[in-house]
Design an enzyme around this catalytic site. Structure first.
Site, short mmCIF file in Angstrom:
data_model
loop_
_atom_site.label_atom_id
_atom_site.label_comp_id
_atom_site.label_asym_id
_atom_site.label_seq_id
_atom_site.Cartn_x
_atom_site.Cartn_y
_atom_site.Cartn_z
N CYS A 93 0.86 -1.18 0.00
CA CYS A 93 0.00 0.00 0.00
C CYS A 93 0.90 1.24 0.00
O CYS A 93 1.86 1.29 0.78
CB CYS A 93 -0.89 -0.02 1.24
SG CYS A 93 -2.01 1.39 1.35
N HIS A 135 -9.14 -3.54 -2.57
CA HIS A 135 -8.17 -2.88 -1.69
C HIS A 135 -8.50 -1.40 -1.54
O HIS A 135 -8.56 -0.86 -0.44
CB HIS A 135 -6.75 -3.09 -2.25
CG HIS A 135 -5.66 -2.35 -1.54
ND1 HIS A 135 -4.61 -2.98 -0.91
CD2 HIS A 135 -5.45 -1.01 -1.34
CE1 HIS A 135 -3.81 -2.07 -0.36
NE2 HIS A 135 -4.30 -0.87 -0.62
N GLU A 136 -8.73 -0.74 -2.69
CA GLU A 136 -9.02 0.70 -2.65
C GLU A 136 -10.39 0.96 -2.01
O GLU A 136 -10.57 1.94 -1.29
CB GLU A 136 -8.97 1.31 -4.06
CG GLU A 136 -7.66 1.09 -4.82
CD GLU A 136 -6.42 1.42 -4.01
OE1 GLU A 136 -6.48 2.27 -3.10
OE2 GLU A 136 -5.37 0.81 -4.28
N HIS A 139 -10.16 1.17 1.60
CA HIS A 139 -9.68 2.49 2.05
C HIS A 139 -10.86 3.44 2.31
O HIS A 139 -10.82 4.26 3.21
CB HIS A 139 -8.78 3.13 1.00
CG HIS A 139 -7.33 2.72 1.09
ND1 HIS A 139 -6.54 2.99 2.17
CD2 HIS A 139 -6.54 2.08 0.20
CE1 HIS A 139 -5.31 2.53 1.95
NE2 HIS A 139 -5.29 1.96 0.76
NI NI Z 1 -3.64 1.06 -0.11
#
Ligand code: NI
Length: 173
Positions: A93, A135-136, A139
């Protein structure tokens, strides 16, 4: 889009409260959002990343960009509608340099989102692109790869994470 210089964005690092906030939906995509996306794609490219979420540049809005080599995709207000299968892969990341964690995620996803032209979209993604989007998307809910780490992995990275947190304390304090 236009010949304005692209604003340089700073990547927020582990320990920044911005990375732990639940992001707000975007109500309307205007010039500000379009410029932000353009700057996010530029920032992602400069850091050789394959994905970036708005909170990583200090904006708590539900916006992500991804590019695994076949051109950038920008998603506003993404929603994961369907998941299938499972795959494990080591992830890094840009907000947590030097840290890699094995993360189990769905292998195929169907995601709905609004594109930069304010059009609703729904697309299926698999393998690496599915992983990057998930993954994003994490966030946007304040979730990081360290949340998937085993006790062993956390122990291995304890020093790095502590350093990043200290750096953050110094910046804000
Ligand atoms: Ni990330």
């Amino acid at each position: 889009m236009m010949n304005l210089p692209i604003p340089q964005l700073t990547i927020r690092l582990y320990g920044d409260p911005c990375l732990r906030a639940k992001c707000e939906p975007v109500e309307e995509i205007g010039i500000v959002e379009k410029l932000l996306v353009e700057a996010m794609i530029d920032t992602m490219d400069r850091h050789k990343g394959i994905g970036l979420a708005a909170p990583q540049v200090g904006v708590n809005k539900r916006i992500l960009v991804a590019d695994i080599g076949d051109g950038p995709v920008a998603m506003i207000n993404p929603v994961i509608k369907e998941i299938k299968g499972e795959a494990v892969m080591e992830e890094g990341c840009l907000s947590i340099p030097e840290v890699n964690v094995n993360v189990t995620r769905p292998a195929v996803i169907r995601v709905s989102y609004t594109d930069l032209n304010n059009r609703p979209r729904e697309r299926k993604f698999k393998e690496l692109m599915a992983r990057v989007i998930l993954h994003e998307n994490d966030h946007l809910d304040g979730k990081l790869i360290t949340d998937y780490a085993t006790a062993e992995e956390l122990k291995k990275y304890a020093e790095v994470l502590k350093k990043l947190e200290d750096l953050q304390q110094k910046k804000s304090g």
